[in-house]
Write a protein that holds these residues in place. Sequence first.
Motif, PDB file in Angstrom:
ATOM      1  N   ARG A   1      67.381  27.935 -23.615  1.00  0.00           N
ATOM      2  CA  ARG A   1      67.537  29.303 -24.123  1.00  0.00           C
ATOM      3  C   ARG A   1      66.315  30.154 -23.796  1.00  0.00           C
ATOM      4  NH1 ARG A   1      72.242  26.754 -24.816  1.00  0.00           N
ATOM      5  NH2 ARG A   1      72.538  25.745 -26.836  1.00  0.00           N
ATOM      6  N   LYS A   2      65.137  29.582 -23.937  1.00  0.00           N
ATOM      7  CA  LYS A   2      63.906  30.357 -23.864  1.00  0.00           C
ATOM      8  C   LYS A   2      63.722  31.022 -22.503  1.00  0.00           C
ATOM      9  CE  LYS A   2      58.879  29.872 -24.067  1.00  0.00           C
ATOM     10  NZ  LYS A   2      57.748  28.957 -24.330  1.00  0.00           N
ATOM     11  N   ARG A   3      63.926  30.292 -21.417  1.00  0.00           N
ATOM     12  CA  ARG A   3      63.672  30.851 -20.089  1.00  0.00           C
ATOM     13  C   ARG A   3      64.546  32.065 -19.823  1.00  0.00           C
ATOM     14  NH1 ARG A   3      63.603  25.348 -16.340  1.00  0.00           N
ATOM     15  NH2 ARG A   3      61.973  24.234 -17.490  1.00  0.00           N
ATOM     16  N   LEU A   4      65.837  31.907 -20.070  1.00  0.00           N
ATOM     17  CA  LEU A   4      66.753  33.019 -19.819  1.00  0.00           C
ATOM     18  C   LEU A   4      66.517  34.159 -20.794  1.00  0.00           C
ATOM     19  CD1 LEU A   4      68.944  33.218 -17.609  1.00  0.00           C
ATOM     20  CD2 LEU A   4      68.070  30.906 -17.994  1.00  0.00           C
ATOM     21  N   PHE A   5      66.076  33.820 -21.985  1.00  0.00           N
ATOM     22  CA  PHE A   5      65.793  34.821 -23.000  1.00  0.00           C
ATOM     23  C   PHE A   5      64.710  35.786 -22.509  1.00  0.00           C
ATOM     24  CE2 PHE A   5      65.418  35.087 -27.867  1.00  0.00           C
ATOM     25  CZ  PHE A   5      66.524  35.913 -27.909  1.00  0.00           C
ATOM     26  N   VAL A   6      63.647  35.237 -21.960  1.00  0.00           N
ATOM     27  CA  VAL A   6      62.539  36.061 -21.471  1.00  0.00           C
ATOM     28  C   VAL A   6      62.972  36.864 -20.253  1.00  0.00           C
ATOM     29  CG1 VAL A   6      60.223  35.982 -20.495  1.00  0.00           C
ATOM     30  CG2 VAL A   6      60.806  34.496 -22.417  1.00  0.00           C
ATOM     31  N   ILE A   7      63.723  36.241 -19.346  1.00  0.00           N
ATOM     32  CA  ILE A   7      64.172  36.940 -18.137  1.00  0.00           C
ATOM     33  C   ILE A   7      65.090  38.109 -18.497  1.00  0.00           C
ATOM     34  CG2 ILE A   7      65.561  36.696 -16.039  1.00  0.00           C
ATOM     35  CD1 ILE A   7      64.503  33.834 -15.819  1.00  0.00           C
ATOM     36  N   ASN A   8      65.998  37.901 -19.458  1.00  0.00           N
ATOM     37  CA  ASN A   8      66.897  38.980 -19.879  1.00  0.00           C
ATOM     38  C   ASN A   8      66.129  40.220 -20.301  1.00  0.00           C
ATOM     39  OD1 ASN A   8      69.338  37.685 -19.461  1.00  0.00           O
ATOM     40  ND2 ASN A   8      69.435  36.852 -21.517  1.00  0.00           N
ATOM     41  N   VAL A   9      65.110  40.029 -21.141  1.00  0.00           N
ATOM     42  CA  VAL A   9      64.346  41.169 -21.638  1.00  0.00           C
ATOM     43  C   VAL A   9      63.535  41.801 -20.516  1.00  0.00           C
ATOM     44  CG1 VAL A   9      62.616  41.913 -23.295  1.00  0.00           C
ATOM     45  CG2 VAL A   9      64.271  40.214 -23.941  1.00  0.00           C
ATOM     46  N   MET A  10      63.046  41.006 -19.582  1.00  0.00           N
ATOM     47  CA  MET A  10      62.305  41.562 -18.448  1.00  0.00           C
ATOM     48  C   MET A  10      63.196  42.490 -17.626  1.00  0.00           C
ATOM     49  SD  MET A  10      60.100  38.266 -17.119  1.00  0.00           S
ATOM     50  CE  MET A  10      59.552  39.163 -15.665  1.00  0.00           C
ATOM     51  N   VAL A  11      64.414  42.028 -17.330  1.00  0.00           N
ATOM     52  CA  VAL A  11      65.337  42.847 -16.534  1.00  0.00           C
ATOM     53  C   VAL A  11      65.726  44.107 -17.298  1.00  0.00           C
ATOM     54  CG1 VAL A  11      67.634  42.915 -15.490  1.00  0.00           C
ATOM     55  CG2 VAL A  11      66.213  40.869 -15.243  1.00  0.00           C
ATOM     56  N   MET A  12      66.065  43.951 -18.567  1.00  0.00           N
ATOM     57  CA  MET A  12      66.478  45.096 -19.368  1.00  0.00           C
ATOM     58  C   MET A  12      65.341  46.113 -19.505  1.00  0.00           C
ATOM     59  SD  MET A  12      68.381  45.074 -23.067  1.00  0.00           S
ATOM     60  CE  MET A  12      67.088  44.130 -23.868  1.00  0.00           C
ATOM     61  N   SER A  13      64.133  45.648 -19.753  1.00  0.00           N
ATOM     62  CA  SER A  13      62.996  46.543 -19.919  1.00  0.00           C
ATOM     63  C   SER A  13      62.678  47.279 -18.623  1.00  0.00           C
ATOM     64  CB  SER A  13      61.771  45.746 -20.378  1.00  0.00           C
ATOM     65  OG  SER A  13      62.044  45.046 -21.562  1.00  0.00           O
ATOM     66  N   ALA A  14      62.701  46.542 -17.513  1.00  0.00           N
ATOM     67  CA  ALA A  14      62.413  47.177 -16.229  1.00  0.00           C
ATOM     68  C   ALA A  14      63.450  48.241 -15.887  1.00  0.00           C
ATOM     69  CB  ALA A  14      62.356  46.118 -15.124  1.00  0.00           C
ATOM     70  N   ALA A  15      64.737  47.925 -16.119  1.00  0.00           N
ATOM     71  CA  ALA A  15      65.796  48.891 -15.812  1.00  0.00           C
ATOM     72  C   ALA A  15      65.693  50.124 -16.705  1.00  0.00           C
ATOM     73  CB  ALA A  15      67.164  48.239 -15.973  1.00  0.00           C
ATOM     74  N   THR A  16      65.357  49.929 -17.979  1.00  0.00           N
ATOM     75  CA  THR A  16      65.217  51.056 -18.896  1.00  0.00           C
ATOM     76  C   THR A  16      64.042  51.934 -18.494  1.00  0.00           C
ATOM     77  OG1 THR A  16      66.136  49.742 -20.697  1.00  0.00           O
ATOM     78  CG2 THR A  16      64.889  51.696 -21.309  1.00  0.00           C
ATOM     79  N   LEU A  17      62.920  51.315 -18.167  1.00  0.00           N
ATOM     80  CA  LEU A  17      61.734  52.076 -17.750  1.00  0.00           C
ATOM     81  C   LEU A  17      62.001  52.848 -16.464  1.00  0.00           C
ATOM     82  CD1 LEU A  17      58.744  52.778 -18.130  1.00  0.00           C
ATOM     83  CD2 LEU A  17      58.177  50.680 -16.885  1.00  0.00           C
TER      84      LEU A  17
END
Length: 454
Positions: free
Chosen positions: A85-101
Amino acid sequence: MVLSPLMDENRRVRRNIRLGSLGAALENYDFVVYLYVATLIGAAFFPSGTDTLRLAQTLAIYAIGFLIRPVAGVLIARVADRVGRKRLFVINVMVMSAATLVTGLLPTYAQVGWPAPILLMIMRVAQGCAVGGELPAAAVFVSEHAHRGGVAKAGAFQQAMTFVGLLFGASAAFGSSLLATHLTPGTPSLAWRLPFIIGGVLGIVSVYLRRNLDESPAFQQQSRQPRRTQPRPVRDVLKNHGGAVLFGALVVSGLAVANIAYITFWPTYLQVSVHLSATEALAASLISVVGALVMMPFWGRVADRHGWRFVLLWAAGVTATGTVLLLAVLPGLPRGSSIALWIGLPAAVGAGAIISVVPGLVSSVFPAEVRQTGYSLSYNLVIAILGGLLTLAMVGLLSALGSGAPMYVGFLACVITVLAAALVSKIPLYLGRGVEQAASDTTGEVLAQEGKTP
Protein backbone atom coordinates in the motif's frame (compact mmCIF):
# COMPACT_ATOMS: atom_id res chain seq x y z
CA MET A 1 7.88 0.24 31.37
CA VAL A 2 5.11 -2.10 30.28
CA LEU A 3 2.95 0.69 28.93
CA SER A 4 5.67 2.54 27.02
CA PRO A 5 5.86 0.24 23.95
CA LEU A 6 2.08 0.13 23.81
CA MET A 7 1.80 3.91 23.94
CA ASP A 8 4.43 4.23 21.22
CA GLU A 9 2.53 1.74 19.07
CA ASN A 10 -0.69 3.69 19.54
CA ARG A 11 1.05 6.89 18.46
CA ARG A 12 2.34 5.18 15.33
CA VAL A 13 -1.14 3.91 14.50
CA ARG A 14 -2.65 7.38 14.92
CA ARG A 15 0.13 8.95 12.82
CA ASN A 16 -0.39 6.46 9.98
CA ILE A 17 -4.16 7.01 10.00
CA ARG A 18 -3.81 10.80 9.98
CA LEU A 19 -1.20 10.93 7.25
CA GLY A 20 -3.05 8.29 5.27
CA SER A 21 -6.16 10.48 5.28
CA LEU A 22 -4.41 13.56 3.88
CA GLY A 23 -4.93 12.42 0.30
CA ALA A 24 -8.69 12.27 0.80
CA ALA A 25 -8.68 15.91 1.90
CA LEU A 26 -6.56 16.93 -1.10
CA GLU A 27 -8.82 15.05 -3.52
CA ASN A 28 -11.93 16.82 -2.28
CA TYR A 29 -10.05 20.12 -2.24
CA ASP A 30 -9.30 19.77 -5.94
CA PHE A 31 -12.89 18.68 -6.65
CA VAL A 32 -14.38 21.78 -5.04
CA VAL A 33 -11.80 24.25 -6.34
CA TYR A 34 -12.34 23.26 -9.97
CA LEU A 35 -16.11 23.65 -9.68
CA TYR A 36 -15.90 26.97 -7.83
CA VAL A 37 -13.63 28.51 -10.48
CA ALA A 38 -15.15 26.69 -13.48
CA THR A 39 -16.46 29.90 -15.07
CA LEU A 40 -13.03 31.54 -14.79
CA ILE A 41 -11.32 28.48 -16.27
CA GLY A 42 -13.82 28.53 -19.14
CA ALA A 43 -13.01 32.16 -19.92
CA ALA A 44 -9.28 31.43 -19.83
CA PHE A 45 -9.23 28.25 -21.92
CA PHE A 46 -12.38 28.54 -24.09
CA PRO A 47 -12.75 32.23 -24.95
CA SER A 48 -15.07 31.79 -27.95
CA GLY A 49 -18.79 30.97 -27.78
CA THR A 50 -21.44 31.71 -25.21
CA ASP A 51 -21.00 31.53 -21.44
CA THR A 52 -23.05 28.32 -21.39
CA LEU A 53 -20.85 26.71 -24.07
CA ARG A 54 -17.66 27.66 -22.23
CA LEU A 55 -19.00 26.23 -19.00
CA ALA A 56 -20.06 23.02 -20.76
CA GLN A 57 -16.59 22.62 -22.30
CA THR A 58 -14.95 23.23 -18.92
CA LEU A 59 -17.18 20.67 -17.16
CA ALA A 60 -16.64 18.16 -19.97
CA ILE A 61 -12.91 18.24 -19.28
CA TYR A 62 -13.69 17.93 -15.58
CA ALA A 63 -15.83 14.85 -16.28
CA ILE A 64 -12.89 13.15 -18.01
CA GLY A 65 -11.27 12.81 -14.60
CA PHE A 66 -14.29 10.80 -13.42
CA LEU A 67 -14.38 8.59 -16.50
CA ILE A 68 -10.74 7.56 -16.21
CA ARG A 69 -11.05 6.67 -12.52
CA PRO A 70 -12.43 3.10 -12.75
CA VAL A 71 -9.75 1.83 -15.14
CA ALA A 72 -6.89 3.65 -13.44
CA GLY A 73 -8.16 2.71 -10.00
CA VAL A 74 -8.29 -1.02 -10.75
CA LEU A 75 -4.83 -1.03 -12.32
CA ILE A 76 -3.33 0.90 -9.41
CA ALA A 77 -5.16 -1.29 -6.89
CA ARG A 78 -3.75 -4.45 -8.45
CA VAL A 79 -0.22 -3.10 -8.11
CA ALA A 80 -0.94 -2.14 -4.49
CA ASP A 81 -2.16 -5.68 -3.74
CA ARG A 82 1.14 -7.04 -5.08
CA VAL A 83 3.84 -4.58 -3.98
CA GLY A 84 2.26 -2.88 -0.98
CA ARG A 85 0.00 0.00 0.00
CA LYS A 86 2.70 2.46 1.02
CA ARG A 87 4.59 2.71 -2.28
CA LEU A 88 1.53 3.34 -4.41
CA PHE A 89 0.13 5.63 -1.74
CA VAL A 90 3.09 8.00 -2.03
CA ILE A 91 3.14 7.84 -5.84
CA ASN A 92 -0.58 8.67 -6.04
CA VAL A 93 -0.13 11.87 -4.04
CA MET A 94 2.96 12.83 -6.05
CA VAL A 95 1.05 12.56 -9.33
CA MET A 96 -2.02 14.33 -7.98
CA SER A 97 0.03 17.15 -6.43
CA ALA A 98 2.11 17.68 -9.55
CA ALA A 99 -0.96 17.77 -11.80
CA THR A 100 -2.74 20.21 -9.48
CA LEU A 101 0.28 22.51 -9.28
CA VAL A 102 0.85 22.44 -13.05
CA THR A 103 -2.82 23.25 -13.64
CA GLY A 104 -2.31 26.50 -11.76
CA LEU A 105 0.67 27.34 -13.97
CA LEU A 106 -0.80 26.44 -17.39
CA PRO A 107 -0.75 29.00 -20.21
CA THR A 108 -4.16 30.22 -21.33
CA TYR A 109 -5.74 30.13 -24.80
CA ALA A 110 -4.78 33.77 -25.32
CA GLN A 111 -1.13 32.87 -24.71
CA VAL A 112 -0.63 29.64 -26.69
CA GLY A 113 -3.90 28.92 -28.52
CA TRP A 114 -5.43 25.44 -28.88
CA PRO A 115 -2.69 23.57 -26.90
CA ALA A 116 -3.99 25.27 -23.73
CA PRO A 117 -7.24 23.25 -23.36
CA ILE A 118 -5.38 20.10 -24.39
CA LEU A 119 -2.87 20.63 -21.60
CA LEU A 120 -5.74 21.22 -19.18
CA MET A 121 -7.31 17.94 -20.27
CA ILE A 122 -4.02 16.08 -19.78
CA MET A 123 -3.78 17.42 -16.23
CA ARG A 124 -7.34 16.29 -15.51
CA VAL A 125 -6.54 12.82 -16.83
CA ALA A 126 -3.47 12.66 -14.56
CA GLN A 127 -5.54 13.79 -11.59
CA GLY A 128 -8.25 11.27 -12.42
CA CYS A 129 -5.70 8.45 -12.52
CA ALA A 130 -4.23 9.47 -9.18
CA VAL A 131 -7.59 9.98 -7.49
CA GLY A 132 -8.89 6.66 -8.84
CA GLY A 133 -6.18 4.98 -6.80
CA GLU A 134 -5.93 7.45 -3.93
CA LEU A 135 -9.29 7.20 -2.21
CA PRO A 136 -9.50 3.38 -2.26
CA ALA A 137 -5.85 3.26 -1.21
CA ALA A 138 -6.47 5.66 1.67
CA ALA A 139 -9.52 3.71 2.84
CA VAL A 140 -7.68 0.38 2.81
CA PHE A 141 -4.55 1.85 4.37
CA VAL A 142 -6.26 3.46 7.36
CA SER A 143 -8.54 0.45 7.87
CA GLU A 144 -5.61 -1.98 7.92
CA HIS A 145 -3.65 0.21 10.33
CA ALA A 146 -6.53 0.59 12.77
CA HIS A 147 -6.85 -1.58 15.83
CA ARG A 148 -9.48 -4.27 15.54
CA GLY A 149 -11.85 -2.24 17.68
CA GLY A 150 -11.24 1.00 15.76
CA VAL A 151 -11.69 0.18 12.06
CA ALA A 152 -14.93 2.13 11.71
CA LYS A 153 -13.58 5.13 13.60
CA ALA A 154 -10.47 5.24 11.41
CA GLY A 155 -12.58 5.13 8.25
CA ALA A 156 -14.91 7.80 9.60
CA PHE A 157 -11.89 10.02 10.27
CA GLN A 158 -10.80 9.62 6.67
CA GLN A 159 -14.25 10.66 5.46
CA ALA A 160 -14.20 13.64 7.83
CA MET A 161 -10.93 14.68 6.21
CA THR A 162 -12.64 14.70 2.80
CA PHE A 163 -15.10 17.22 4.20
CA VAL A 164 -12.21 19.26 5.62
CA GLY A 165 -10.83 19.34 2.08
CA LEU A 166 -14.22 20.49 0.81
CA LEU A 167 -14.32 23.34 3.30
CA PHE A 168 -10.73 24.33 2.62
CA GLY A 169 -11.30 24.23 -1.14
CA ALA A 170 -14.33 26.51 -0.88
CA SER A 171 -12.36 28.88 1.35
CA ALA A 172 -9.37 28.93 -1.00
CA ALA A 173 -11.53 29.67 -4.04
CA PHE A 174 -13.44 32.39 -2.19
CA GLY A 175 -10.28 33.96 -0.77
CA SER A 176 -8.48 33.91 -4.10
CA SER A 177 -11.45 35.59 -5.76
CA LEU A 178 -11.41 38.38 -3.17
CA LEU A 179 -7.65 38.75 -3.53
CA ALA A 180 -7.81 39.04 -7.31
CA THR A 181 -10.79 41.40 -7.22
CA HIS A 182 -9.83 43.81 -4.45
CA LEU A 183 -6.10 43.54 -3.76
CA THR A 184 -4.59 42.71 -7.16
CA PRO A 185 -7.18 43.76 -9.74
CA GLY A 186 -4.58 43.76 -12.50
CA THR A 187 -4.11 39.98 -12.33
CA PRO A 188 -7.56 38.38 -12.80
CA SER A 189 -6.08 34.95 -13.57
CA LEU A 190 -4.88 34.80 -9.97
CA ALA A 191 -8.46 34.01 -8.95
CA TRP A 192 -8.28 30.56 -10.60
CA ARG A 193 -4.52 29.94 -10.54
CA LEU A 194 -3.86 30.49 -6.85
CA PRO A 195 -6.17 27.74 -5.47
CA PHE A 196 -4.48 25.12 -7.68
CA ILE A 197 -1.02 26.36 -6.73
CA ILE A 198 -1.95 26.17 -3.04
CA GLY A 199 -3.30 22.65 -3.53
CA GLY A 200 -0.16 21.55 -5.35
CA VAL A 201 2.11 22.92 -2.63
CA LEU A 202 0.04 21.24 0.08
CA GLY A 203 0.26 17.99 -1.86
CA ILE A 204 4.04 18.23 -2.04
CA VAL A 205 4.13 18.77 1.73
CA SER A 206 1.96 15.69 2.22
CA VAL A 207 4.34 13.65 0.05
CA TYR A 208 7.18 14.68 2.35
CA LEU A 209 5.16 13.76 5.42
CA ARG A 210 4.13 10.41 3.96
CA ARG A 211 7.73 9.27 3.57
CA ASN A 212 7.56 7.98 7.15
CA LEU A 213 4.42 5.92 6.71
CA ASP A 214 4.56 2.28 7.80
CA GLU A 215 3.36 -0.50 5.54
CA SER A 216 0.04 -1.86 6.76
CA PRO A 217 0.30 -4.88 9.11
CA ALA A 218 -2.34 -6.80 7.14
CA PHE A 219 -0.30 -6.53 3.94
CA GLN A 220 2.88 -7.49 5.76
CA GLN A 221 1.15 -10.58 7.09
CA GLN A 222 -0.29 -11.44 3.69
CA SER A 223 3.05 -10.90 1.90
CA ARG A 224 4.65 -13.59 4.07
CA GLN A 225 2.14 -16.16 2.83
CA PRO A 226 2.71 -18.18 -0.38
CA ARG A 227 1.65 -15.92 -3.25
CA ARG A 228 -1.22 -17.07 -5.39
CA THR A 229 -0.84 -15.74 -8.91
CA GLN A 230 -3.78 -13.83 -10.35
CA PRO A 231 -3.15 -13.18 -14.05
CA ARG A 232 -6.66 -11.74 -14.37
CA PRO A 233 -7.25 -10.02 -11.04
CA VAL A 234 -10.57 -8.35 -11.88
CA ARG A 235 -12.07 -11.58 -13.18
CA ASP A 236 -10.75 -13.51 -10.18
CA VAL A 237 -12.10 -10.99 -7.68
CA LEU A 238 -15.51 -11.02 -9.36
CA LYS A 239 -15.49 -14.82 -9.46
CA ASN A 240 -14.30 -15.49 -5.91
CA HIS A 241 -15.61 -12.39 -4.12
CA GLY A 242 -18.50 -11.30 -6.34
CA GLY A 243 -20.89 -11.04 -3.41
CA ALA A 244 -18.48 -8.72 -1.57
CA VAL A 245 -18.09 -6.55 -4.68
CA LEU A 246 -21.86 -6.21 -5.06
CA PHE A 247 -22.30 -5.47 -1.36
CA GLY A 248 -19.50 -2.89 -1.49
CA ALA A 249 -21.12 -1.26 -4.54
CA LEU A 250 -24.42 -1.15 -2.63
CA VAL A 251 -22.82 0.63 0.33
CA VAL A 252 -20.96 3.06 -1.95
CA SER A 253 -24.23 3.77 -3.80
CA GLY A 254 -25.74 4.91 -0.51
CA LEU A 255 -22.76 7.23 -0.06
CA ALA A 256 -23.05 8.65 -3.57
CA VAL A 257 -26.80 9.26 -3.42
CA ALA A 258 -26.75 10.80 0.08
CA ASN A 259 -23.73 12.96 -0.74
CA ILE A 260 -25.26 14.33 -3.93
CA ALA A 261 -28.72 14.93 -2.42
CA TYR A 262 -27.66 16.77 0.72
CA ILE A 263 -24.05 17.90 0.22
CA THR A 264 -22.88 18.62 -3.32
CA PHE A 265 -26.21 19.52 -4.97
CA TRP A 266 -27.67 21.25 -1.92
CA PRO A 267 -26.41 24.83 -2.57
CA THR A 268 -27.60 24.66 -6.19
CA TYR A 269 -31.01 23.42 -5.03
CA LEU A 270 -31.33 26.21 -2.48
CA GLN A 271 -30.67 28.82 -5.15
CA VAL A 272 -32.93 27.29 -7.82
CA SER A 273 -35.90 26.09 -5.76
CA VAL A 274 -35.76 28.00 -2.48
CA HIS A 275 -34.49 31.21 -4.11
CA LEU A 276 -31.69 31.87 -1.67
CA SER A 277 -28.88 34.11 -2.82
CA ALA A 278 -25.56 32.53 -3.75
CA THR A 279 -24.06 33.75 -0.46
CA GLU A 280 -26.96 32.39 1.61
CA ALA A 281 -26.84 29.06 -0.22
CA LEU A 282 -23.11 28.80 0.44
CA ALA A 283 -23.68 29.56 4.13
CA ALA A 284 -26.40 26.90 4.37
CA SER A 285 -24.18 24.40 2.60
CA LEU A 286 -21.27 25.11 4.94
CA ILE A 287 -23.53 24.63 7.98
CA SER A 288 -24.59 21.24 6.66
CA VAL A 289 -21.04 20.20 5.79
CA VAL A 290 -19.67 21.21 9.20
CA GLY A 291 -22.51 19.40 10.97
CA ALA A 292 -21.89 16.19 9.02
CA LEU A 293 -18.12 16.47 9.55
CA VAL A 294 -18.30 16.98 13.31
CA MET A 295 -20.55 13.96 13.79
CA MET A 296 -18.57 11.50 11.64
CA PRO A 297 -16.15 10.36 14.38
CA PHE A 298 -19.18 9.72 16.61
CA TRP A 299 -20.73 7.42 13.99
CA GLY A 300 -17.43 5.58 13.67
CA ARG A 301 -17.30 4.95 17.42
CA VAL A 302 -20.91 3.75 17.37
CA ALA A 303 -20.10 1.24 14.62
CA ASP A 304 -17.02 -0.03 16.46
CA ARG A 305 -19.00 -0.52 19.65
CA HIS A 306 -22.34 -1.81 18.35
CA GLY A 307 -21.60 -3.16 14.88
CA TRP A 308 -22.20 -2.19 11.27
CA ARG A 309 -25.87 -3.16 11.17
CA PHE A 310 -26.69 -0.96 14.15
CA VAL A 311 -25.03 2.16 12.74
CA LEU A 312 -26.45 1.61 9.24
CA LEU A 313 -29.98 1.48 10.63
CA TRP A 314 -29.39 4.61 12.69
CA ALA A 315 -27.88 6.38 9.68
CA ALA A 316 -30.95 5.56 7.60
CA GLY A 317 -33.27 6.59 10.43
CA VAL A 318 -31.62 9.98 11.01
CA THR A 319 -31.52 10.70 7.28
CA ALA A 320 -35.18 9.73 6.85
CA THR A 321 -36.20 11.92 9.80
CA GLY A 322 -34.30 14.88 8.39
CA THR A 323 -35.84 14.24 4.98
CA VAL A 324 -39.39 14.21 6.38
CA LEU A 325 -38.61 17.45 8.19
CA LEU A 326 -37.47 19.03 4.94
CA LEU A 327 -40.59 17.91 3.08
CA ALA A 328 -42.82 19.21 5.86
CA VAL A 329 -41.17 22.57 6.51
CA LEU A 330 -39.19 23.71 3.49
CA PRO A 331 -42.03 24.26 0.97
CA GLY A 332 -43.91 26.52 3.39
CA LEU A 333 -41.01 28.75 4.39
CA PRO A 334 -41.35 32.39 3.35
CA ARG A 335 -38.78 33.58 0.88
CA GLY A 336 -35.60 34.72 2.59
CA SER A 337 -36.36 32.92 5.86
CA SER A 338 -33.25 32.29 7.94
CA ILE A 339 -34.64 28.86 8.86
CA ALA A 340 -33.67 27.72 5.35
CA LEU A 341 -30.02 28.08 6.36
CA TRP A 342 -30.39 25.42 9.08
CA ILE A 343 -33.22 23.18 7.95
CA GLY A 344 -30.94 20.87 5.97
CA LEU A 345 -28.65 20.13 8.92
CA PRO A 346 -30.43 17.00 10.30
CA ALA A 347 -30.55 15.34 6.87
CA ALA A 348 -26.90 16.28 6.28
CA VAL A 349 -25.91 14.68 9.60
CA GLY A 350 -27.70 11.49 8.54
CA ALA A 351 -26.03 11.63 5.13
CA GLY A 352 -22.70 12.04 6.91
CA ALA A 353 -23.43 8.88 8.90
CA ILE A 354 -24.05 6.94 5.69
CA ILE A 355 -20.87 8.36 4.18
CA SER A 356 -18.72 7.71 7.26
CA VAL A 357 -19.18 3.91 7.32
CA VAL A 358 -17.94 3.28 3.77
CA PRO A 359 -14.12 3.05 4.16
CA GLY A 360 -14.12 0.68 7.12
CA LEU A 361 -17.04 -1.48 6.00
CA VAL A 362 -16.03 -1.91 2.35
CA SER A 363 -12.41 -2.61 3.36
CA SER A 364 -13.64 -5.24 5.81
CA VAL A 365 -15.49 -7.39 3.28
CA PHE A 366 -12.34 -8.32 1.29
CA PRO A 367 -9.33 -10.42 2.38
CA ALA A 368 -5.94 -8.69 2.31
CA GLU A 369 -4.66 -10.24 -0.92
CA VAL A 370 -7.45 -8.67 -3.00
CA ARG A 371 -8.62 -5.88 -0.71
CA GLN A 372 -7.36 -2.99 -2.79
CA THR A 373 -8.68 -4.43 -6.06
CA GLY A 374 -12.04 -5.30 -4.54
CA TYR A 375 -12.46 -1.89 -2.93
CA SER A 376 -11.49 -0.11 -6.13
CA LEU A 377 -14.03 -2.09 -8.17
CA SER A 378 -16.83 -1.41 -5.69
CA TYR A 379 -16.00 2.27 -5.28
CA ASN A 380 -14.79 3.66 -8.58
CA LEU A 381 -17.42 2.09 -10.83
CA VAL A 382 -20.26 3.45 -8.71
CA ILE A 383 -18.71 6.91 -8.32
CA ALA A 384 -17.93 7.14 -12.04
CA ILE A 385 -21.57 6.40 -12.91
CA LEU A 386 -23.49 8.15 -10.14
CA GLY A 387 -20.98 10.93 -9.48
CA GLY A 388 -21.63 12.49 -12.87
CA LEU A 389 -25.01 11.23 -14.01
CA LEU A 390 -27.02 11.76 -10.82
CA THR A 391 -25.89 15.37 -10.48
CA LEU A 392 -27.12 16.06 -14.00
CA ALA A 393 -30.29 14.05 -13.39
CA MET A 394 -31.13 16.17 -10.34
CA VAL A 395 -31.83 19.13 -12.63
CA GLY A 396 -34.34 17.07 -14.59
CA LEU A 397 -35.83 15.64 -11.39
CA LEU A 398 -36.56 19.14 -10.15
CA SER A 399 -38.69 19.70 -13.24
CA ALA A 400 -40.38 16.29 -13.01
CA LEU A 401 -40.89 15.99 -9.23
CA GLY A 402 -40.90 19.62 -8.15
CA SER A 403 -39.02 21.18 -5.25
CA GLY A 404 -39.07 17.93 -3.25
CA ALA A 405 -36.76 16.13 -5.72
CA PRO A 406 -33.64 16.06 -3.48
CA MET A 407 -35.73 14.70 -0.61
CA TYR A 408 -37.04 11.83 -2.73
CA VAL A 409 -33.46 11.04 -3.69
CA GLY A 410 -32.59 11.23 0.00
CA PHE A 411 -35.22 8.57 0.71
CA LEU A 412 -33.51 6.39 -1.91
CA ALA A 413 -30.27 6.65 0.08
CA CYS A 414 -32.20 5.49 3.17
CA VAL A 415 -33.61 2.47 1.34
CA ILE A 416 -30.14 1.51 0.07
CA THR A 417 -28.70 1.83 3.58
CA VAL A 418 -31.45 -0.30 5.16
CA LEU A 419 -30.83 -2.96 2.51
CA ALA A 420 -27.11 -2.89 3.34
CA ALA A 421 -27.98 -3.30 7.03
CA ALA A 422 -30.09 -6.34 6.21
CA LEU A 423 -27.29 -7.95 4.21
CA VAL A 424 -24.21 -7.09 6.27
CA SER A 425 -24.63 -10.04 8.65
CA LYS A 426 -24.48 -12.40 5.66
CA ILE A 427 -21.13 -11.06 4.37
CA PRO A 428 -17.86 -12.45 5.82
CA LEU A 429 -15.74 -9.74 7.47
CA TYR A 430 -11.93 -9.72 7.55
CA LEU A 431 -11.28 -6.59 9.63
CA GLY A 432 -12.76 -5.15 12.79
CA ARG A 433 -15.88 -6.51 14.44
CA GLY A 434 -17.28 -9.79 13.17
CA VAL A 435 -14.03 -11.26 11.85
CA GLU A 436 -14.95 -14.55 13.47
CA GLN A 437 -17.22 -15.05 10.46
CA ALA A 438 -14.30 -14.82 8.04
CA ALA A 439 -12.98 -17.76 6.12
CA SER A 440 -10.28 -19.83 7.77
CA ASP A 441 -7.61 -18.85 5.26
CA THR A 442 -7.54 -15.35 6.78
CA THR A 443 -6.82 -16.48 10.34
CA GLY A 444 -3.29 -15.08 10.18
CA GLU A 445 -4.60 -11.65 9.22
CA VAL A 446 -7.18 -11.72 12.00
CA LEU A 447 -4.54 -12.66 14.56
CA ALA A 448 -2.29 -9.89 13.30
CA GLN A 449 -5.08 -7.38 13.88
CA GLU A 450 -5.85 -8.84 17.30
CA GLY A 451 -2.18 -8.67 18.24
CA LYS A 452 -2.27 -4.90 17.72
CA THR A 453 -5.25 -4.38 19.98
CA PRO A 454 -4.32 -2.42 23.10
